[in-house]
Design a protein around this motif. Structure first.
Motif, mmCIF file in Angstrom:
data_model
loop_
_atom_site.group_PDB
_atom_site.id
_atom_site.type_symbol
_atom_site.label_atom_id
_atom_site.label_comp_id
_atom_site.label_asym_id
_atom_site.label_seq_id
_atom_site.Cartn_x
_atom_site.Cartn_y
_atom_site.Cartn_z
ATOM 1 N N ALA C 228 82.452 72.013 63.145
ATOM 2 C CA ALA C 228 83.150 72.441 61.926
ATOM 3 C C ALA C 228 83.312 71.290 60.937
ATOM 4 O O ALA C 228 83.192 71.493 59.735
ATOM 5 C CB ALA C 228 84.507 73.034 62.284
ATOM 6 N N TYR C 229 83.563 70.061 61.452
ATOM 7 C CA TYR C 229 83.788 68.939 60.548
ATOM 8 C C TYR C 229 82.619 68.742 59.587
ATOM 9 O O TYR C 229 82.807 68.524 58.394
ATOM 10 C CB TYR C 229 84.037 67.656 61.340
ATOM 11 C CG TYR C 229 85.364 67.651 62.068
ATOM 12 C CD1 TYR C 229 86.491 68.199 61.459
ATOM 13 C CD2 TYR C 229 85.491 67.115 63.334
ATOM 14 C CE1 TYR C 229 87.708 68.206 62.123
ATOM 15 C CE2 TYR C 229 86.708 67.116 64.001
ATOM 16 C CZ TYR C 229 87.816 67.669 63.389
ATOM 17 O OH TYR C 229 89.009 67.680 64.040
ATOM 18 N N GLY C 230 81.401 68.818 60.114
ATOM 19 C CA GLY C 230 80.229 68.658 59.262
ATOM 20 C C GLY C 230 80.178 69.715 58.179
ATOM 21 O O GLY C 230 79.866 69.430 57.026
ATOM 22 N N LEU C 231 80.487 70.943 58.560
ATOM 23 C CA LEU C 231 80.391 72.030 57.584
ATOM 24 C C LEU C 231 81.498 71.988 56.553
ATOM 25 O O LEU C 231 81.328 72.421 55.420
ATOM 26 C CB LEU C 231 80.399 73.374 58.294
ATOM 27 C CG LEU C 231 78.964 73.778 58.591
ATOM 28 C CD1 LEU C 231 78.852 74.455 59.921
ATOM 29 C CD2 LEU C 231 78.420 74.668 57.497
ATOM 30 N N ILE C 232 82.660 71.465 56.942
ATOM 31 C CA ILE C 232 83.748 71.345 55.972
ATOM 32 C C ILE C 232 83.440 70.206 55.004
ATOM 33 O O ILE C 232 83.460 70.366 53.794
ATOM 34 C CB ILE C 232 85.087 71.071 56.683
ATOM 35 C CG1 ILE C 232 85.447 72.239 57.595
ATOM 36 C CG2 ILE C 232 86.177 70.830 55.663
ATOM 37 C CD1 ILE C 232 86.546 71.908 58.579
ATOM 38 N N GLY C 233 83.111 69.056 55.566
ATOM 39 C CA GLY C 233 82.889 67.874 54.741
ATOM 40 C C GLY C 233 81.624 67.971 53.921
ATOM 41 O O GLY C 233 81.554 67.478 52.812
ATOM 42 N N GLY C 234 80.591 68.588 54.481
ATOM 43 C CA GLY C 234 79.364 68.771 53.728
ATOM 44 C C GLY C 234 78.156 68.216 54.452
ATOM 45 O O GLY C 234 78.233 67.190 55.126
ATOM 46 N N LEU C 235 77.028 68.929 54.299
ATOM 47 C CA LEU C 235 75.818 68.552 55.009
ATOM 48 C C LEU C 235 74.872 67.725 54.154
ATOM 49 O O LEU C 235 73.755 67.443 54.536
ATOM 50 C CB LEU C 235 75.089 69.820 55.496
ATOM 51 C CG LEU C 235 75.902 70.683 56.460
ATOM 52 C CD1 LEU C 235 75.122 71.912 56.872
ATOM 53 C CD2 LEU C 235 76.284 69.874 57.679
ATOM 54 N N PRO C 278 79.302 77.120 51.203
ATOM 55 C CA PRO C 278 78.869 77.365 52.588
ATOM 56 C C PRO C 278 78.232 76.155 53.261
ATOM 57 O O PRO C 278 78.090 76.148 54.475
ATOM 58 C CB PRO C 278 77.862 78.510 52.463
ATOM 59 C CG PRO C 278 77.599 78.680 51.020
ATOM 60 C CD PRO C 278 78.662 77.997 50.248
ATOM 61 N N ARG C 279 77.847 75.132 52.512
ATOM 62 C CA ARG C 279 77.332 73.929 53.160
ATOM 63 C C ARG C 279 78.273 72.749 52.974
ATOM 64 O O ARG C 279 77.869 71.596 53.026
ATOM 65 C CB ARG C 279 75.925 73.597 52.676
ATOM 66 C CG ARG C 279 74.868 74.583 53.209
ATOM 67 C CD ARG C 279 73.493 74.301 52.717
ATOM 68 N NE ARG C 279 72.845 73.163 53.351
ATOM 69 C CZ ARG C 279 72.250 73.195 54.531
ATOM 70 N NH1 ARG C 279 72.229 74.297 55.224
ATOM 71 N NH2 ARG C 279 71.684 72.129 55.024
ATOM 72 N N GLY C 280 79.556 73.055 52.732
ATOM 73 C CA GLY C 280 80.579 72.026 52.724
ATOM 74 C C GLY C 280 80.831 71.395 51.369
ATOM 75 O O GLY C 280 80.157 71.687 50.385
ATOM 76 N N LEU C 281 81.852 70.522 51.330
ATOM 77 C CA LEU C 281 82.241 69.891 50.063
ATOM 78 C C LEU C 281 81.126 69.019 49.511
ATOM 79 O O LEU C 281 80.719 69.164 48.366
ATOM 80 C CB LEU C 281 83.504 69.053 50.278
ATOM 81 C CG LEU C 281 84.797 69.853 50.452
ATOM 82 C CD1 LEU C 281 85.922 68.957 50.936
ATOM 83 C CD2 LEU C 281 85.173 70.521 49.147
ATOM 84 N N LEU C 282 80.632 68.102 50.334
ATOM 85 C CA LEU C 282 79.558 67.212 49.877
ATOM 86 C C LEU C 282 78.219 67.804 50.306
ATOM 87 O O LEU C 282 77.571 67.295 51.199
ATOM 88 C CB LEU C 282 79.741 65.813 50.472
ATOM 89 C CG LEU C 282 81.010 65.065 50.063
ATOM 90 C CD1 LEU C 282 81.171 63.796 50.874
ATOM 91 C CD2 LEU C 282 80.961 64.724 48.580
ATOM 92 N N ASP C 283 77.827 68.916 49.693
ATOM 93 C CA ASP C 283 76.562 69.542 50.097
ATOM 94 C C ASP C 283 75.401 68.934 49.320
ATOM 95 O O ASP C 283 75.578 68.013 48.521
ATOM 96 C CB ASP C 283 76.628 71.063 49.923
ATOM 97 C CG ASP C 283 76.882 71.465 48.487
ATOM 98 O OD1 ASP C 283 76.968 70.569 47.627
ATOM 99 O OD2 ASP C 283 76.998 72.667 48.225
ATOM 100 N N GLU C 284 74.202 69.428 49.558
ATOM 101 C CA GLU C 284 73.014 68.826 48.956
ATOM 102 C C GLU C 284 73.072 68.853 47.434
ATOM 103 O O GLU C 284 72.661 67.899 46.775
ATOM 104 C CB GLU C 284 71.753 69.533 49.435
ATOM 105 C CG GLU C 284 71.362 69.237 50.868
ATOM 106 C CD GLU C 284 72.072 70.135 51.876
ATOM 107 O OE1 GLU C 284 73.033 70.844 51.479
ATOM 108 O OE2 GLU C 284 71.673 70.126 53.047
#
Lengths: 301, 248, 302
Positions: C228-235, C278-284
């Motif tokens: 979950a941490y990865g998805l919250i923070g961003g992938l 859906p891919r977190g805060l810091l997403d691509e």
């Protein structure tokens, strides 16, 4: 004597396994329609069971009222999970959807702990009669009720899927969501109904297991999620039949392992079987075709 | 360049491709046409290794490649585009091109380590050239998913070209394009051929294929029913029957 | 610095290793429910190395990471051709097997007159290397962060190499990656191996900082949280999972603002956040924006 042990264990295992089968049916329905894992399924059941327990403790509600509260509670919480974790997510965000359901797992469990803070609570017992004796074998009456309930629900679910209009719509959505939408099926509604249905079935499973133990612990959410998942995977996550087979197999396997090897090894055997099956025979017991289909979807060019 | 012998692919009882023989000589634009479901895309998937072959053989420049794993085929010189565009949407345009460039490194037998740990420096000039060729030079840092449809098509082609293939498979490259874009595509495919790359072109758009193909084969129900120059194909009665349902 | 703050910071650091481990697999397109297994393996192996064999800490941590990585590679060989829920369940099954194995694992020896070692369900206590060598909590916190920075730096460098790109490509579209000449299985095994080693390193630190490790320390909750941490923070960047850990442990668990209601708040927040991103805060997308802005800013300075 070993033969007798084997027979008694198998019998016990089938009874406990029938509750696993119910959980697996619920999981399979949700996974089939959503193609996503609902990690909050166990906690949904926990919420229903805890509401029923609270009514039993504070109001002395009779057992049938408790059953109704459990089913209703699980259905409503299931609806909440669907709204927050599944409906808003598109096909591209399956992982996010699953992680959201995990977040709600944590949320629902904490809420349940506020409702009943003690680790263990009493629950109305199902049948308080002496065990039946069939020759040398013993059979608990409440276990028999559990098995009968499972068969009844499995039968009803099969009938619903095979013979009714809703069942047809559910199967269409499982098979081809887009095509189903094109021919005029309200996919979102079908998903919601399936979710509520699965949550209600889970509620019944939770009620049965709590009633046979005459108590409920805070572990029931985790228990329902892991047992249901393992049973579903053993059955190959393709069909109601597979879910029942997986549940019964898990029950029998655990009964033997517990008797001969002790409770810790019991859990290890179940996980070990699942691992070996997945690694070397990923079609499961009955789901080879379903697997082919998911693979085909994945490999579409 | 490419030689298919008795190539067959069966799905259960369905013969998607049925003992197909095909010879494509180097430096040609070879057209493959046929009605929907006639086995064109399956043929491309067999050549690129996405589907295992049921029977028959595939040779590239005399070398047997029938059972090579998919990922090795790019370095033998086969690159492709997809009917419905496939790009790494979460990567930038530049990064999409960089991956294809890997095939060249593989061919030059760069060691595993230097390929994995190699930075983008060595590839820079080649990628810049590919970007200019496809008119995407100002979009290098844009995520591929954010490109317009036509730009995505161009990027896909540029990616296939970045692998410096010997044989380029184009699976319906004109799908969804307007006439002006098709005209540009027409020129680009000719340029590719003139640079010495053999092209296998699958296309629904008859005008395009008749205009640029050197040779055409027609599939129906997985079998080849005709082969020849565009003029020969246009006057072939079996082809008309397959397309129109009756002998015209 | 006061003791509580140091403990919180150390916790954030150690859990970050597991979060990064799950993140590496997420990049390769696989969802693992079982990275806690390698955390546990690293903890036990490193603990045994310092306590039973009197190894120095550094060597013990390396051994823990190495064994965990090797185990992850082996498990990967048989599970990585699975995908989606099948892979997730296979990893969970393995992790649960390891946890129960730890409950059954007894390896007691007399060291310096005291019997010590892993003791089944009671876990492995008295891992006293840090005490015995007079390393203060502050210093051990520094060790945690030095190693975390080293892992992060490696990840950042790898992201810029072709290998790192391949990882993301395999994750996004394995079939397209294969057509582009990438050996998908090889990339995935490399990812699983390094993910296992990173988790193992975190486990080794955990055992020594807490002076004990028990089978319960690496149950399914740790694994799913890590995911979950990865998805919250961003992938989009390796800093994503760290941000996830920081929000959960740093902000919610440790500040005690929502005591007793932390999960009710956090659970709902996460669900809503994932709907929006859906891919977190810091997403691509966010990372690409930041890169473009940086580039423009640099050009403007020229």
């Amino acid at each position: 004597m070993v033969a007798l042990d084997l027979a008694q264990n198998t019998l016990d295992g089938l009874m406990v396994g029938s509750s696993y089968a119910l959980l697996a049916i619920g999981f399979t329905l949700i996974f089939g329609v959503m193609r996503r894992l609902n990690l909050a399924y166990g906690p949904t059941i926990m919420a229903g069971v805890y509401l029923g327990t609270a009514a039993f403790i504070s109001l002395g509600a009779p057992i049938l009222v408790v059953l109704a509260i459990v089913i209703l509670g699980a259905s409503l919480v299931g609806l909440y999970v669907e709204r927050l974790c599944f409906r808003p997510f598109g096909e591209g965000a399956r992982t996010a959807s699953m992680v959201a359901s995990f977040a709600l797992w944590m949320q629902i469990e904490e809420a349940a702990m506020h409702l009943l803070p003690r680790h263990m609570n009493p629950f109305p017992a199902l049948v308080a009669s002496a065990p039946l004796e069939i020759g040398p074998l013993m059979l608990r009456a409440d276990h028999l009720v559990m098995l009968a309930a499972t068969l009844l629900i499995a039968g009803a679910a099969t009938y619903l899927l095979a013979r009714t209009k809703l069942g047809l719509a559910i199967r269409a959505v499982i098979d081809q969501p887009r095509a189903a939408a094109i021919v005029g099926i309200d996919v979102e509604r079908v998903m919601m109904l399936t979710f509520v249905l699965a949550s209600a079935i889970g509620g019944i499973a939770g009620f049965l297991i709590a009633a046979t133990d005459a108590q409920v612990t805070a572990m029931i959410g985790m228990w329902a999620t892991t047992k249901g998942l393992v049973a579903m995977m053993l059955g190959g996550l393709g069909s109601v039949k597979g879910a029942i087979a997986g549940g019964l197999l898990l029950g029998v396997l655990e009964a033997h392992a517990q008797w001969f090897l002790g409770p810790q090894v019991r859990d290890m055997v179940a996980w070990g079987l699942l691992f070996v099956l997945l690694a070397f025979w990923p079609g499961g017991l009955m789901g080879a075709k379903a697997l082919d289909r998911t693979m085909a979807v994945g490999r579409r060019v | 360049m490419l030689e298919l012998q008795g190539l067959s692919k069966h799905f259960g009882g369905v013969r998607a491709v049925d003992s197909l023989d095909l010879r494509i000589t180097p430096g040609q634009i070879f057209g493959l046409i046929g009605p929907n479901g006639s086995g064109k895309s399956t043929t491309v998937n067999l050549i690129t290794g996405l589907l295992p072959v049921t029977r028959g053989s595939i040779k590239l420049a005399g070398e047997e490649i029938t059972n090579l794993p998919t990922h090795v085929r790019l370095s033998t010189g086969i690159a492709r585009t997809f009917q419905n565009i496939r790009l790494f949407g979460q990567l930038t345009v530049w990064q999409n091109l960089w991956v294809a460039e890997n095939a060249r490194a593989q061919r030059e037998r760069a060691s595993f380590l230097s390929r994995w740990l190699g930075g983008e420096r060595g590839a820079r000039t080649r990628i810049t050239r590919a970007l200019e060729f496809s008119g995407l030079a100002d979009k290098a840092d844009e995520l591929a998913a954010n490109l317009a449809f036509g730009e995505q098509r161009r990027l896909e082609l540029a990616r296939a070209m970045a692998a410096e293939p010997k044989l380029l498979l184009l699976d319906e490259p004109a799908a969804g394009m307007n006439p002006e874009e098709i005209g540009a595509l027409d020129d680009r495919i000719r340029q590719i051929r003139d640079s010495g790359i053999t092209v296998l072109l699958i296309e629904h758009h008859m005008e395009l294929i008749m205009a640029i193909a050197d040779r055409i084969a027609v599939l129906n129900f997985g079998q080849k029913i005709a082969e020849g120059t565009p003029a020969e194909i246009q006057s072939n009665p079996a082809v008309r029957e397959a397309y129109l349902g009756t002998a015209a | 610095m006061d003791g509580f703050l140091i403990t919180v910071l150390s916790n954030i650091g150690m859990i970050s290793f597991v979060a990064l481990s799950a993140y590496i697999l997420l990049l390769s397109g696989q969802i693992s429910f079982g990275q806690q297994a390698y955390f546990g393996i690293g903890a036990y192996v490193a603990g045994i190395a310092t306590v039973m064999w009197s190894w120095p800490l550094a060597a013990a941590l390396v051994l823990g990471a190495f064994v965990a990585g090797a185990a992850a590679g082996l498990v990967g060989l048989v599970t990585l051709r699975l995908s989606g829920i099948y892979f997730a369940m296979a990893t969970l099954a393995f992790a649960e097997i390891m946890r129960i194995a730890a409950e059954l694992f007894v390896y007691r020896r007399e060291i310096g007159g005291i019997e010590t070692g892993p003791d089944g369900i009671d876990g492995f206590r008295d891992i006293r290397y840090l005490f015995a060598n007079d390393i203060s909590p502050f210093q051990s916190c520094l060790i945690v962060y030095a190693l975390l920075v080293a892992v992060l730096a490696t990840l950042f460098i790898v992201e810029r190499t072709r290998g790192g790109r391949m990882l993301r490509q395999v994750g996004e579209d394995p079939l397209l990656a294969e057509v582009n000449g990438i050996d998908v299985m090889r990339v995935r095994i490399a990812a699983a191996l390094s993910a296992g080693a990173v988790a193992g390193l975190g486990g080794g630190l955990y055992a020594h900082l807490l002076t004990y490790v028990e089978p319960r320390s690496f149950d399914i909750m740790l694994g799913v949280h890590a995911l979950a941490y990865g998805l919250i923070g961003g992938l989009g960047t390796a800093l994503g999972p760290l941000l996830g850990v920081l929000i959960d442990i740093g902000l919610l668990e440790s500040t005690r603002v929502f005591r007793g209601y932390r999960m009710i708040v956090f659970g709902g927040l996460v669900a809503v956040l994932l709907i929006v991103r859906p891919r977190g805060l810091l997403d691509e997308v966010a990372i690409s924006r930041i890169r473009q802005a940086l580039r423009r800013w640099r050009h403007a300075g020229d």
